[in-house]
Design a protein around this motif. Structure first.
Motif, PDB file in Angstrom:
ATOM      1  N   UNK A 653      42.132  11.181  99.894  1.00 53.77           N
ATOM      2  CA  UNK A 653      42.409  12.789 100.179  1.00 53.77           C
ATOM      3  C   UNK A 653      43.849  13.054 100.373  1.00 53.77           C
ATOM      4  N   UNK A 654      44.184  13.959 100.223  1.00 53.13           N
ATOM      5  CA  UNK A 654      45.557  14.371 100.370  1.00 53.13           C
ATOM      6  C   UNK A 654      46.008  14.111 101.909  1.00 53.13           C
ATOM      7  N   UNK A 659      40.869  17.619 100.863  1.00 58.77           N
ATOM      8  CA  UNK A 659      40.740  17.280  99.500  1.00 58.77           C
ATOM      9  C   UNK A 659      41.576  17.435  98.599  1.00 58.77           C
ATOM     10  N   UNK A 660      41.931  16.519  97.649  1.00 56.30           N
ATOM     11  CA  UNK A 660      43.199  16.789  96.798  1.00 56.30           C
ATOM     12  C   UNK A 660      42.498  17.927  95.794  1.00 56.30           C
ATOM     13  N   UNK A 666      48.278  19.683  96.100  1.00 57.24           N
ATOM     14  CA  UNK A 666      48.302  18.575  96.878  1.00 57.24           C
ATOM     15  C   UNK A 666      47.770  17.093  95.889  1.00 57.24           C
ATOM     16  N   UNK A 667      47.770  17.347  94.749  1.00 57.41           N
ATOM     17  CA  UNK A 667      47.203  16.349  93.902  1.00 57.41           C
ATOM     18  C   UNK A 667      48.181  15.251  93.632  1.00 57.41           C
ATOM     19  N   UNK A 699      53.341  12.009  99.537  1.00 56.01           N
ATOM     20  CA  UNK A 699      54.852  11.484  99.487  1.00 56.01           C
ATOM     21  C   UNK A 699      55.249  10.660 100.762  1.00 56.01           C
ATOM     22  N   UNK A 700      54.967  11.160 101.835  1.00 50.33           N
ATOM     23  CA  UNK A 700      55.449  10.188 103.062  1.00 50.33           C
ATOM     24  C   UNK A 700      54.719   8.896 102.958  1.00 50.33           C
TER      25      UNK A 700
END
Length: 986
Positions: A653-654, A659-660, A666-667, A699-700
């Protein structure tokens, strides 16, 4: 005193770390070069050669579909598989990974059809084998692309010889498996309602369907009662007068049903009720509606739903009587559209699937359009025939979603032509409206509305499907197979004998097998392996092994295209059977049968593998997909599962848990992560996460893994730099200092943990344990303590040589244990240590001596570290208050009131352990103002400044600086080291 000729640059006399292994990894640039090197050197073949003769461990690859670039789910899946196969390879097995691809089926066929539509071509005008070749070329193109993307991830396997379901040998074996099932009597042609994609013009299996929310028309429909009978028991209970009145009331009433699929009303053949639900007869007393029931009408509902139903129709109901199950079962209704030609009787059937949670308590039963409807109808066939009811199930809707002549008033001959349920784009047709209009005209529409609910969609076209009765080819689930078993019982027994990771997968797959209907194999498409049997008009299959042999021989040489070639029928029958009676089946096999058969032409047919597989690993959705079809296919032909263990992973998941989605932006793609950070970072994320559950990525989270990677890399880098001064001395265990024995003890503990966790596929446990060991026990403890010894001690120092010996073991263990997880980084480190080595991946996990396990030392050093923590805490305050700069400026007094702790420090150079220039350990509580930890440790620390001079080489402050006249500005220890170095230099 001897004058020193000139001031010495002491930094050049220290054994400081020296390595070309960079702090900055540069993975995006280095990894492709390394992958290319592995390919060039033939690493895969070297692995196979090195493992020759070992026990095989086989993870069978569930085939991805060859129709697009890999996504993050592919990356997660392949990394898990790669780590498993590598870890077993490095633990003494021949662990060969053979990648595979699913190549047949609708998604590829759909892509070719899209190209045709763009060019204005008609698929039906193209020779079928020409079309199939285009599908084959399309699949091969994506196989080539995906193979390179997998290799970029660091996946090692037989990419030069993968398995594909479209290879001629594969198609022959798939066909052979089908023929085994057919010859054993498990294959039959039947007529059942199945999920049908109007858009794709094919039947769909449960595994090919996903659910999405839709808004549908919903209707309440009146079925007028035409016959009611009271049993003798009921007449005795009511009495003569009441019985007569009850019959008159029932015969003037209507049973009300509710449905979210108005278009299925033409397929209605019965009404289902439940003998467990209380029902009642009601009369309308008031009405405020444009259509629907009016005052005086009598209606039958489940009692708890009557008021709610009345509100839908804007009526007020009065309860007349309770109705018992025997009364309902004796009722016969008319179809609500009888005036259009639906003149048959509609019986009442008792069914366990009926509830009074919603609706009316009655279920409109259309055996052409629902599994439960079909089962309820078939369970009552004999009783219905005895009542003179026609039990034939109609075919009201065709493959394009149009009504047929089995739907009078709505089929091709109806005014306005055939109504349509769904169009070619999956949009709602005019069927619902025309049915509702007809019900209003017949005065049998009780009420209507709209409802949002979950509805099945094709996971490829993303369009709604319909349930439609159509002839298909099935495999029996419950037919006795001659040995007292059925396919269902075999599959359930196999599940009990299979290991599941996580364990909950066993119950999930068991529940699916327990509840599933017969396995529908047929698809109405062109690209795939055909159901290569001959059948007569009644659906009987020709059973002739000579015919089968000719079919399989042709498939082996020419592929499944042979079935569609000109003159195929004559070729296979060879004049031995009546070509008029026996017709070639034109359907193709469900692609799940293809993938479910991969164990035959991969595990059984390749000498470098074995059957059954040790492990199947896929996403948790494959309980209804590949795990499921492989289990059924193997149980049907071999009586057991093709695997010993099943591992499942969740979905990615994102970062925020959603969901991506491209639309949400957010993919995360594996290509982007590798381009920016490297494959080893992505692999470390896979290894660190609880893959059995849904994971998150963004990213985090990527940055968190980059930070963790840097710490591991820096630990490895420091060891490499330190080992640049290692001469490979072997030190007897008895001669090692206690601190080195402690480190070897920890390696012995970790060796057991790592091997056990790899066996249990618990990778996050390994990453956590090794990362904590590297960061906390090595970098912040052992290395920190030993830096002075390693950098400054004389070449002859046993302590220094012991430390190098242990660091060599630490390096080997950490790099080899991490190798399956981070193949690029560990390869770089291994070759940096030994440029003559071929590859870290040709090594085995390190041999850790049982003698290294030393609980006595481990227990003692728990106490040592407890006291050290108190000293460290006190010195941290001194640094913070700027009373000292470095811990080497300190010479604390440590008061220990715990006799066991005091005993643990006996004989140790505790100043060295605390990295101070001096230290004094005394028994007792210590002064009240001394520093104490709040963890209850009976240790008090008085910070004191070290006395003496600062050694110009080691920076320790000691009283013996200048004691050696040849080296007046260093300590005695350092002077001795300098003398040895000078003598060695010559």
């Amino acid at each position: 005193m001897t004058d020193t000729p000139e001031k010495i640059d002491y930094s050049k006399t220290l054994y400081l770390p020296e390595t070309e292994f960079p702090m900055r990894a540069g993975l995006p640039q280095k990894e492709p070069e390394m992958a290319a090197k592995w390919k060039q050197m033939g690493l895969y073949k070297k692995l196979r050669a090195s493992a020759a003769g070992r026990e095989k461990f086989v993870l069978h690859d569930g085939p991805p579909y060859a129709n697009g670039n890999i996504h993050i789910g592919h990356a997660l899946n392949k990394v898990l598989k790669d780590v498993i196969t590598r870890s077993f390879q490095m633990r003494g097995f021949d662990s060969n990974y053979v990648p595979g691809w699913d190549c047949h089926g609708l998604p590829i066929e759909w892509k070719i059809e899209e190209k045709y539509r763009e060019k204005g071509k008609d698929k039906n005008e193209v020779p079928v084998n020409e079309f199939r070749q285009e599908c084959r070329d399309f699949a091969q193109g994506w196989i080539n692309i995906q193979a390179e993307e997998f290799r970029r991830l660091g996946i090692e396997g037989d990419f030069d010889n993968p398995y594909t379901t479209m290879a001629f040998h594969s198609e022959a074996r798939i066909a052979g498996e089908l023929l085994k099932i057919a010859m054993s009597g498990q294959l039959y042609r039947g007529s059942k309602p199945i999920m049908w994609s109007v858009v794709e013009r094919t039947a769909l299996a449960e595994a090919e369907v996903e659910y999405a929310e839709v808004e549908s028309d919903t209707i309440w429909v009146k079925f007028p009662v035409v016959e009611a009978v009271l049993s003798e028991v009921r007449q005795n209970v009511l009495g003569a007068a009441a019985s007569t009145e009850r019959l008159e009331q029932l015969r003037s009433a209507s049973v009300v049903i509710w449905t979210t699929t108005p278009w299925t009303i033409p397929g209605n053949r019965a009404i289902s009720f439940s003998s467990k639900i209380p029902y009642g007869l009601f009369e309308v007393t008031e009405a405020d509606n444009d259509f629907g029931p009016q005052p005086g009408e009598k209606l039958i509902f489940a009692r708890r739903l009557a008021e709610e139903c009345g509100a839908k129709a804007k009526i007020v109901l009065r309860h007349i009587a309770d109705l018992e199950a025997d009364e309902l079962g004796a009722i016969t209704c008319a179809h609500p559209l009888a005036d259009l030609g639906y003149t048959f009787a509609v019986p009442m059937l008792d069914g366990d699937h009926v509830t009074d949670d919603a609706g009316t308590g009655f279920v409109h039963t259309a055996p052409s359009h629902g599994r439960e409807d079909f089962e309820a109808w078939m369970a009552n066939v004999r009783a219905l025939e005895a009542r003179g009811i026609d039990v034939k199930i109609p075919f009201p809707v065709d493959d394009a979603g149009f009504y047929t002549e089995d739907a009078p008033g709505f089929g091709p001959s109806a005014e306005g032509g055939a109504a349509r349920v769904l169009d070619d784009n999956g949009k709602k047709g005019d069927a619902n409206k025309r049915v509702m209009d007809a019900l209003i005209k017949a005065n049998n529409l009780f009420a209507r509305g709209r409802i949002k609910h979950e509805y099945p969609h094709s996971w490829r076209s993303k369009k709604p499907v319909i349930f439609r009765n159509t002839p298909q080819w099935f495999v029996y689930m419950d037919k006795e197979l001659g040995d007292g078993t059925t396919l269902r019982s075999r599959a359930l027994s196999a599940i009990d004998q299979t290991r599941f990771v996580p364990s909950g997968g066993q119950n999930r797959l068991r529940a699916m097998i327990e509840q599933r209907p017969d396995w529908v194999l047929s698809r109405q498409r062109a690209w795939g392996v055909p159901i290569c049997v001959f059948a007569d008009a009644e659906g009987n299959v020709l059973k002739d092994e000579k015919v089968n042999a000719r079919i399989l021989e042709a498939f082996e040489k020419e592929g499944a295209d042979a079935w569609f070639a000109e003159g195929a029928k004559e070729r296979f029958l060879a004049g031995e059977h009546d070509g008029e009676k026996w017709q070639m089946v034109s359907d193709i096999l469900d692609v799940w049968f293809d993938s479910g058969s991969t164990h035959t032409f991969t595990l059984e047919d390749r000498p470098d593998l074995k059957w059954p597989a040790d492990v199947y690993l896929e996403g948790s959705d494959q309980h209804r997909g590949w795990f499921h079809s492989s289990l059924l296919e193997s149980c049907a032909t071999r009586g057991r599962a093709p695997y010993n263990a099943v591992i499942t992973h969740g979905f990615t998941m994102a970062e925020d848990g959603r969901k991506m989605s491209k639309s949400l932006g957010n993919t995360v793609t594996p290509q982007d992560v590798m381009k920016e950070s490297g494959a080893d970072i992505l692999r470390l994320w896979v290894m660190s996460t609880d893959y059995a559950e849904d994971q998150r990525l963004g990213k985090t989270i990527i940055q968190t893994n980059i930070d963790a990677y840097r710490k591991i890399r820096n630990t490895v880098r420091w060891m490499l730099g330190t080992l640049a001064h290692d001469h490979g001395d072997e030190i007897a265990y008895a001669d090692l200092p206690e601190l080195e024995k402690l480190m070897l003890h920890r390696l012995a503990e970790l060796d057991q943990l790592v091997r056990k966790a790899y066996d249990e596929f618990d990778f996050k446990r390994i990453v956590r344990a090794l990362s904590d060991f590297a960061n906390v026990e090595l970098s912040a403890f052992y290395f920190d303590i030993r830096k002075d010894t390693l950098y400054c001690d004389a070449p002859s120092s046993l302590k220094r040589r012991s430390a190098l010996f242990v660091i060599r073991k630490l390096f080997d263990c950490l790099v080899l244990w991490f190798a399956p997880m981070m193949p690029f980084t560990t390869e770089e480190a291994w070759l940096s240590r030994d440029p003559k080595a071929e590859s870290v991946h040709l090594e085995q996990f390190p041999t850790v001596s049982a003698d290294w396990s030393n609980e006595v030392v481990a227990e003692k050093w728990k106490g040592v570290r407890a006291v050290r923590r108190a000293v460290t805490g006190a010195l941290e305050i001194e640094r913070k208050e700027k009373r000292i700069g470095s811990s080497l400026e300190a010479a604390p007094v440590v008061h220990v009131a715990d006799a066991e702790l005091l005993k643990a420090l006996d004989g140790l150079d505790f100043a060295e352990i605390c990295i101070t220039s001096d230290i004094q350990v005394v028994a007792g509580d210590g002064p009240s103002e001394a520093f104490r930890l709040d963890d209850g440790t009976k240790v008090a620390v008085e910070p004191k400044l070290a006395e003496g001079k600062k050694c110009a080489r080691s920076w320790k402050i000691t009283k013996d600086v200048g004691s050696d006249p040849d080296y007046p500005d260093v300590s005695a220890r350092d002077a001795q080291a300098l003398r040895e170095l000078a003598q060695a230099a010559g």
